[in-house]
Write a protein that holds these residues in place. Structure first.
Motif, PDB file in Angstrom:
ATOM      1  N   VAL A 381       0.764  -1.013  -0.057  1.00 12.83           N
ATOM      2  CA  VAL A 381       0.024  -0.111  -0.084  1.00 12.83           C
ATOM      3  C   VAL A 381       0.867   1.109  -0.072  1.00 12.83           C
ATOM      4  N   ILE A 382       0.395   2.041  -1.098  1.00 12.27           N
ATOM      5  CA  ILE A 382       1.371   3.427  -1.137  1.00 12.27           C
ATOM      6  C   ILE A 382       1.140   4.398   0.001  1.00 12.27           C
ATOM      7  N   GLU A 383       2.256   4.722   0.636  1.00 12.62           N
ATOM      8  CA  GLU A 383       2.065   5.927   1.498  1.00 12.62           C
ATOM      9  C   GLU A 383       2.181   7.287   0.897  1.00 12.62           C
ATOM     10  N   LYS A 384       3.201   8.091   1.752  1.00 11.72           N
ATOM     11  CA  LYS A 384       3.349   9.147   1.219  1.00 11.72           C
ATOM     12  C   LYS A 384       4.114   9.149  -0.247  1.00 11.72           C
ATOM     13  N   ILE A 385       3.640  10.233  -1.119  1.00 17.38           N
ATOM     14  CA  ILE A 385       4.379  10.280  -2.436  1.00 17.38           C
ATOM     15  C   ILE A 385       5.348  11.739  -2.410  1.00 17.38           C
ATOM     16  N   TRP A 386       6.504  11.851  -2.957  1.00 15.36           N
ATOM     17  CA  TRP A 386       7.209  12.839  -3.189  1.00 15.36           C
ATOM     18  C   TRP A 386       7.493  13.206  -4.493  1.00 15.36           C
ATOM     19  N   ASP A 387       7.693  14.516  -4.981  1.00 16.80           N
ATOM     20  CA  ASP A 387       8.281  14.568  -6.210  1.00 16.80           C
ATOM     21  C   ASP A 387       9.766  14.727  -6.326  1.00 16.80           C
ATOM     22  N   GLU A 388      10.344  14.683  -7.560  1.00 18.56           N
ATOM     23  CA  GLU A 388      12.094  15.012  -7.365  1.00 18.56           C
ATOM     24  C   GLU A 388      12.617  15.973  -6.535  1.00 18.56           C
ATOM     25  N   ASP A 389      11.878  17.115  -6.335  1.00 20.43           N
ATOM     26  CA  ASP A 389      12.305  18.029  -5.422  1.00 20.43           C
ATOM     27  C   ASP A 389      12.103  17.744  -4.018  1.00 20.43           C
ATOM     28  N   GLY A 390      11.490  16.958  -3.660  1.00 20.08           N
ATOM     29  CA  GLY A 390      11.127  16.612  -2.175  1.00 20.08           C
ATOM     30  C   GLY A 390       9.713  16.849  -1.847  1.00 20.08           C
ATOM     31  N   ASN A 391       8.972  17.718  -3.023  1.00 19.78           N
ATOM     32  CA  ASN A 391       7.622  18.010  -2.548  1.00 19.78           C
ATOM     33  C   ASN A 391       6.621  17.170  -2.307  1.00 19.78           C
ATOM     34  N   GLU A 392       5.768  17.061  -1.115  1.00 18.77           N
ATOM     35  CA  GLU A 392       4.680  15.920  -1.153  1.00 18.77           C
ATOM     36  C   GLU A 392       3.499  16.080  -1.925  1.00 18.77           C
ATOM     37  N   LEU A 393       3.212  14.978  -2.798  1.00 17.68           N
ATOM     38  CA  LEU A 393       2.169  15.254  -3.808  1.00 17.68           C
ATOM     39  C   LEU A 393       0.871  14.583  -3.291  1.00 17.68           C
ATOM     40  N   ASP A 394      -0.178  14.943  -3.658  1.00 19.40           N
ATOM     41  CA  ASP A 394      -1.622  14.286  -3.412  1.00 19.40           C
ATOM     42  C   ASP A 394      -1.708  13.105  -4.206  1.00 19.40           C
ATOM     43  N   ALA A 395      -1.120  13.316  -5.284  1.00 17.22           N
ATOM     44  CA  ALA A 395      -1.302  11.825  -6.375  1.00 17.22           C
ATOM     45  C   ALA A 395      -0.015  11.989  -7.498  1.00 17.22           C
TER      46      ALA A 395
END
Lengths: 421, 309
Positions: A381-395
């Protein structure tokens, strides 16, 4: 079951297969080629910009072919190029240069139907192996003998040949035999269908096939001037859409017959499809060859094939002449049960963080499955997702976006992430 | 000027007599065990009779062995070829290289015509089969006039072109009509019903009717229109195409005979009196149109059509 001492030997009291068939996979572009090889294909067939039969596929430039050959050679895998059109006069200029280009790109062989291309290749690009395409609809040993005497290294048999027929061909003619094991198939004898030419002015035998055999028709009978419908109001219309070929259960028999190359159809299919189908057949072939007498098909392999199937499947002619149950009426495809959502680029064992390229929408809370040649399938189950620059994403919303998130078990580059509907 | 042979497909031995009188120079016969999509069924006895009739009229006889053979029939090919050689038929029509191999073994002097229906699409392939032993190539129906003329220009073999009748669009080994009946649950009736004549597929979008039938070679789907280029023969006669074929499959014998008469006249005029041909060719086309069955429109096939891919 047919048994033959050129195919298996007793080693340390146990029978093992000594003649392992080639697993031959399709690839519509360079990425798919790399995936096919990485997931276990011994050889990959691709199409060039010309002379192949899928004018709608991406297809390879000569430079891309050369890169594909270099990549494959690291794995000891071969590259074949489909040049299996039935050429018209206008296709003759340029053919010599094209075949020389293929030879220079280092491809191992070409898959050919037209004698024009066979003889031109012999003359201008003699290093290329020549394999006869299924477009020639080879159905008997004597025709195979003819092509052997013409100097061909390998023939691809018509999809209409049965196990018993292949056994007899193998027995009578010493030539490499390639047969289809999985994927979409023509319902006509290949090369003997021009529905597309008539219905849409697209030349089926030069790559323009519009798949008119997948359409619905109404069947009537003419009595005098009266047209009598041969269907009731609630009947599904007449259809001639074949279920896709699936010979996973027949692989042991095919190996014992000594078939040299087992071919998966699908240069138009996704990387997810190629990866899934190749990895399953890789496992089946390896498991059978290692211990043929204790081999059983695992349910998980069948389930795995089902995850990328976009049509119902059937064994077709290898196991006997197909009837209505091997065709589709009313519907001609089915929705896949899984989406390919991400490709693993990297994994950090310390932090358990995966770097992944998004291929379809997913979000925190989704249950996903990872698979690949180095790992056993597992879900997470996927928990938190971040982009390449470390910003948290809602999806993970954007195609090809690079994202990071935590995955408990180790994964490897080219592993794939899929999600059930 | 050299005249092309006029080759016609008869429905019976008696019909050969009629066609000879109508002006046919050659006939194509055979049985479905070895040949594909014939207008009539000619077993060995009928072939013997056909030879007698044909010889009397100076008509050539070609026998179709152009099926796709599976292993089960390979062994009997030599017996059939020997029989045809004994009857001194004028040529065997083949598609499968197994027939070529058999003829080399048992009747090396027998003439061969290469005809797979769909794959004779360039001059090189025609000459290739010529080098393997064929005397003639029967061109695919899906190429245009320009391509035909260019093939003839480069050809080292005789070239045959179909000028009239329906063409095959599709052959499957599967029993597609029988399978449909079985799917519908009409199991009891299938065996005889699937071999009935007169069935067609209706394509709503194109408003086309495609004849469909089953036989020993599987399921065949035919073109929705009959080719007719009786008014467009000049280029091919000037190019010295060797044979014009009228395919009469699924037509009545009287229709085939009438069409043969008209092409006889058209060919003779076109070769001997070009002005007269130009004057009457429109009438000849109209006369054929007048005897066309209601469900069989005429067209010009792929002679003047571009295909893309």
């Amino acid at each position: 079951m047919f048994k033959n001492d050129k195919i298996s030997k007793i080693i340390n009291g146990k029978r093992v297969i000594v003649k392992k068939p080639e697993l031959l996979a399709p690839a519509g572009n360079l990425e798919k080629l790399k995936v096919a090889v990485h997931y276990g294909a011994d050889a990959v067939f691709i199409g060039g910009q010309e002379y192949g039969l899928r004018s709608n596929a991406d297809n390879f430039t000569l430079e891309e072919m050369a890169e594909g050959v270099r990549f494959a050679s690291k794995y000891g895998a071969k590259i074949y190029v489909t040049t299996n059109i039935y050429a018209h006069n206008e296709n003759i200029p340029g053919l010599e240069e094209y075949l020389q280009g293929l030879q220079e790109a280092g491809v191992h062989g070409i898959i050919v139907a037209d004698p024009l291309i066979i003889e031109t290749a012999r003359r201008v690009a003699p290093k290329l192996e020549v394999h006869l395409s299924t477009q020639q609809s080879l159905t008997n040993w004597k025709a195979v003998q003819f092509w052997k005497e013409e100097g061909l290294e390998r023939v691809v048999l018509a999809r209409e040949t049965s196990a018993e027929e292949i056994r007899e061909i193998k027995e009578k003619v010493d030539i490499e035999i390639e047969t289809f094991i999985h994927g979409a198939m023509c319902i006509a004898y290949s090369g003997r269908c021009v529905l597309s030419n008539h219905m849409t002015a697209r030349d089926s035998n030069r790559g323009g096939c519009c798949q008119s055999c997948r359409w619905d028709y109404d069947l009537y009978k003419l009595e005098g001037d009266k047209e009598i419908p041969l269907f009731d109001e609630n009947d599904d219309p007449f259809a001639m859409s074949p279920k896709d070929l699936n010979l996973i259960q027949s692989i042991p028999k095919m190996i014992e017959l000594g078939i040299d190359s087992l071919k998966i159809e699908g240069r138009m299919k996704s990387i997810h499809y190629v990866a899934t189908v190749v990895s399953v057949y890789r496992k089946v072939i390896d498991a059978y060859c290692a211990d043929p007498d204790n081999f059983v098909i695992k349910k998980e392999w069948l389930d795995e094939l089902d995850k990328c199937a976009n049509r119902d499947t059937a064994p077709a002619f290898f196991e006997g002449v197909p009837g209505y149950k091997e065709q589709m009426f009313g519907v001609h495809s089915k929705k896949t049960t899984y989406d390919f959502v991400g490709l693993v680029l990297d994994y950090d064992k310390e932090t358990k963080m995966v770097t992944l390229q998004q291929r379809n929408f997913f979000k925190p809370g989704d249950r996903v499955e990872f698979f690949g040649p180095e790992i056993e399938n597992f879900t997470q189950v996927i928990e938190k997702i971040w982009d390449e620059d470390g910003n948290e994403l809602d999806a993970a919303r954007h195609p090809l976006q690079i994202v990071r998130f935590k995955v408990d078990r180790e994964v490897f580059p080219y592993n794939m992430m899929r999600k059930g509907h | 000027m050299k005249k092309p042979e006029l080759l016609v497909t008869p429905t019976s031995v008696a019909h050969i007599e009629e066609l000879a009188q109508a002006g046919a120079n050659a006939v194509l016969i055979g049985e479905q065990r070895y040949g594909l999509r014939l207008a009539g069924e000619f077993g060995r006895e009928q072939i013997v009779e056909a030879m007698n009739v044909a010889r009397k009229h100076g008509v050539k006889v070609y026998v179709a062995m152009n099926a796709l053979f599976h292993n089960d029939k390979v062994d009997e090919l030599s017996d059939y070829v020997r029989f045809l050689a004994e009857q001194e038929v004028d040529a065997i029509v083949f598609g499968d290289p197994a027939v070529l191999m058999t003829v080399r073994e048992v009747a090396p002097h027998m003439k061969l015509h290469w005809n797979t229906e769909t794959t004779a699409t360039n001059w090189y392939a025609c000459n290739y089969w010529g080098r393997k032993g064929a005397k003639r190539a029967v061109l695919a129906r899906e190429i245009n006039m320009e391509e035909i003329i260019e093939i003839k220009r480069h050809a080292e073999v005789e070239i045959e072109v179909q000028v009239h009748g329906m063409t095959c669009m599709f052959q499957s080994k599967r029993s597609l009509i029988g399978n449909y009946f079985e799917y519908q649950g009409k199991v009891m009736e299938i065996e005889k019903k699937k071999y009935e004549k007169g069935m067609f597929l209706y394509d709503k979008e194109r408003d086309n009717k495609y004849p469909i039938f089953e036989d020993e070679n599987g399921t065949h789907i035919m073109s929705p229109n009959d080719i007719c280029i009786i008014d467009e023969l000049e280029e091919m006669i000037d190019a010295e195409i060797d044979s014009f074929k009228i395919d009469g499959i699924l037509h009545e014998p009287s229709y085939i005979t009438e069409v043969t008469k008209k092409y006889r006249l058209a060919i003779d005029l076109c070769a001997e009196d070009r002005e007269k041909y130009r004057q009457v060719k429109g009438d000849l086309l109209a006369e054929i149109e007048a005897i066309q069955p209601a469900h069989r429109p005429l067209d010009t096939g792929f002679f003047f059509k571009e295909t893309v891919y």
